[in-house]
Design an enzyme around this catalytic site. Structure first.
Site, mmCIF file in Angstrom:
data_model
loop_
_atom_site.group_PDB
_atom_site.id
_atom_site.type_symbol
_atom_site.label_atom_id
_atom_site.label_comp_id
_atom_site.label_asym_id
_atom_site.label_seq_id
_atom_site.Cartn_x
_atom_site.Cartn_y
_atom_site.Cartn_z
ATOM 1 N N ASP A 1 0.789 -1.311 0.068
ATOM 2 C CA ASP A 1 0.109 -0.090 0.019
ATOM 3 C C ASP A 1 0.862 1.195 0.023
ATOM 4 O O ASP A 1 1.874 1.147 0.669
ATOM 5 C CB ASP A 1 -1.023 0.056 1.277
ATOM 6 C CG ASP A 1 -2.036 1.068 1.206
ATOM 7 O OD1 ASP A 1 -3.264 0.625 0.838
ATOM 8 O OD2 ASP A 1 -1.694 2.398 1.064
ATOM 9 N N ASN B 1 -12.988 -3.130 2.136
ATOM 10 C CA ASN B 1 -13.923 -2.195 2.278
ATOM 11 C C ASN B 1 -14.844 -2.034 0.910
ATOM 12 O O ASN B 1 -14.371 -2.134 -0.185
ATOM 13 C CB ASN B 1 -13.136 -0.496 2.077
ATOM 14 C CG ASN B 1 -12.256 -0.457 3.538
ATOM 15 O OD1 ASN B 1 -12.896 -0.701 4.427
ATOM 16 N ND2 ASN B 1 -11.153 0.278 3.539
ATOM 17 N N GLY C 1 -15.580 3.595 3.439
ATOM 18 C CA GLY C 1 -14.314 4.500 3.147
ATOM 19 C C GLY C 1 -13.544 3.963 1.916
ATOM 20 O O GLY C 1 -12.462 4.079 1.614
ATOM 21 N N GLN C 2 -14.345 3.328 1.025
ATOM 22 C CA GLN C 2 -13.577 2.850 -0.208
ATOM 23 C C GLN C 2 -13.009 4.056 -0.966
ATOM 24 O O GLN C 2 -14.037 4.901 -1.224
ATOM 25 C CB GLN C 2 -14.873 1.841 -0.920
ATOM 26 C CG GLN C 2 -13.842 1.180 -2.108
ATOM 27 C CD GLN C 2 -14.749 0.166 -2.860
ATOM 28 O OE1 GLN C 2 -15.941 0.184 -2.767
ATOM 29 N NE2 GLN C 2 -13.844 -0.623 -4.091
ATOM 30 N N HIS D 1 -10.306 -5.039 -3.731
ATOM 31 C CA HIS D 1 -9.037 -5.168 -3.102
ATOM 32 C C HIS D 1 -9.066 -5.647 -1.564
ATOM 33 O O HIS D 1 -9.998 -5.114 -0.971
ATOM 34 C CB HIS D 1 -8.058 -4.061 -3.241
ATOM 35 C CG HIS D 1 -8.524 -2.719 -2.724
ATOM 36 N ND1 HIS D 1 -9.436 -2.055 -3.446
ATOM 37 C CD2 HIS D 1 -8.304 -2.113 -1.587
ATOM 38 C CE1 HIS D 1 -9.646 -0.885 -2.590
ATOM 39 N NE2 HIS D 1 -9.228 -1.025 -1.631
ATOM 40 N N HIS E 1 -7.217 -5.495 2.043
ATOM 41 C CA HIS E 1 -5.880 -5.144 2.838
ATOM 42 C C HIS E 1 -5.490 -6.366 3.797
ATOM 43 O O HIS E 1 -6.272 -6.870 4.563
ATOM 44 C CB HIS E 1 -6.431 -3.825 3.568
ATOM 45 C CG HIS E 1 -6.767 -2.553 2.747
ATOM 46 N ND1 HIS E 1 -6.288 -1.586 2.810
ATOM 47 C CD2 HIS E 1 -8.088 -2.260 2.378
ATOM 48 C CE1 HIS E 1 -6.653 -0.690 2.054
ATOM 49 N NE2 HIS E 1 -8.100 -1.153 1.782
HETATM 50 P P1 AMP Z 1 -9.845 1.755 -0.045
HETATM 51 O O1 AMP Z 1 -10.054 2.693 1.245
HETATM 52 O O2 AMP Z 1 -9.895 0.040 0.739
HETATM 53 O O3 AMP Z 1 -10.430 1.831 -1.368
HETATM 54 O O4 AMP Z 1 -8.091 1.500 -0.032
HETATM 55 C C1 AMP Z 1 -7.534 2.030 -1.297
HETATM 56 C C2 AMP Z 1 -5.879 1.677 -0.875
HETATM 57 O O5 AMP Z 1 -5.326 2.014 -2.036
HETATM 58 C C3 AMP Z 1 -5.380 2.913 0.196
HETATM 59 O O6 AMP Z 1 -5.153 2.325 1.396
HETATM 60 C C4 AMP Z 1 -4.436 3.851 -0.442
HETATM 61 O O7 AMP Z 1 -3.459 4.004 0.493
HETATM 62 C C5 AMP Z 1 -3.954 2.576 -1.411
HETATM 63 N N1 AMP Z 1 -3.449 3.238 -2.672
HETATM 64 C C6 AMP Z 1 -4.051 4.061 -3.601
HETATM 65 N N2 AMP Z 1 -3.387 4.307 -4.644
HETATM 66 C C7 AMP Z 1 -2.455 3.503 -4.566
HETATM 67 C C8 AMP Z 1 -1.276 2.965 -5.533
HETATM 68 N N3 AMP Z 1 -1.161 3.636 -6.538
HETATM 69 N N4 AMP Z 1 -0.427 2.136 -5.078
HETATM 70 C C9 AMP Z 1 -0.551 1.313 -3.885
HETATM 71 N N5 AMP Z 1 -1.416 1.784 -2.981
HETATM 72 C C10 AMP Z 1 -2.394 2.528 -3.518
#
Ligand code: AMP
Length: 113
Positions: free
Chosen positions: A30, A87, A93-94, A100, A102
């Site tokens: 991340d 999420n 909070g997506q 994906h 985490h």
């Molecule tokens: P969510 O809130 O579940 O949609 O999480 C999206 C996650 O993607 C967040 O933890 C961000 O820090 C992460 N994120 C966004 N863009 C990138 C990227 N280019 N590479 C790696 N992680 C990312």
């Protein structure tokens, strides 16, 4: 579904260091880690989130969970523990609308919510 950064990453259009990859998923660090270990397991099939999964995605859904376990073991979390988070949509909070998971660990995590 609209293309996202994770779509581009999963198709190899943006070069990133992969923690794990198989036929169904790719796993990456991340960008803004919330724990010492914070890996994202991203299915290659573009799906908005867990709410978009259909019965025909059964194998893919299993593959995501299996990959989460594999990644957690690979990152040395077997003894200390791991949290897997999915999420979906606004209240959760997506922010990236490509499914994906985490994989979080490496410190004592707080309570949910
Ligand atoms: P969510 O809130 O579940 O949609 O999480 C999206 C996650 O993607 C967040 O933890 C961000 O820090 C992460 N994120 C966004 N863009 C990138 C990227 N280019 N590479 C790696 N992680 C990312």
């Amino acid at each position: 579904m609209e293309d996202t950064i994770f779509g581009k990453i999963s198709r190899g259009e943006i070069p990133v260091e992969k923690v794990y990859e198989d036929e169904f998923v790719v796993a990456i660090q991340d960008l803004a880690p919330q724990a010492p270990v914070h890996i994202l397991v991203i299915p290659k099939k573009p799906l908005r989130n867990v709410l978009a999964l259909q019965p025909e995605d059964r194998e893919l859904a299993g593959a995501v969970l299996l990959a989460c376990g594999e990644v957690a073991r690979k990152m040395g979390l077997e003894a200390s523990g791991v949290r897997i988070v999915l999420n979906a949509e606004g209240d959760a909070g997506q922010t990236v609308f490509h499914l994906h998971a985490h994989v979080l660990g490496g410190r004592r995590l707080g309570t949910m919510g």
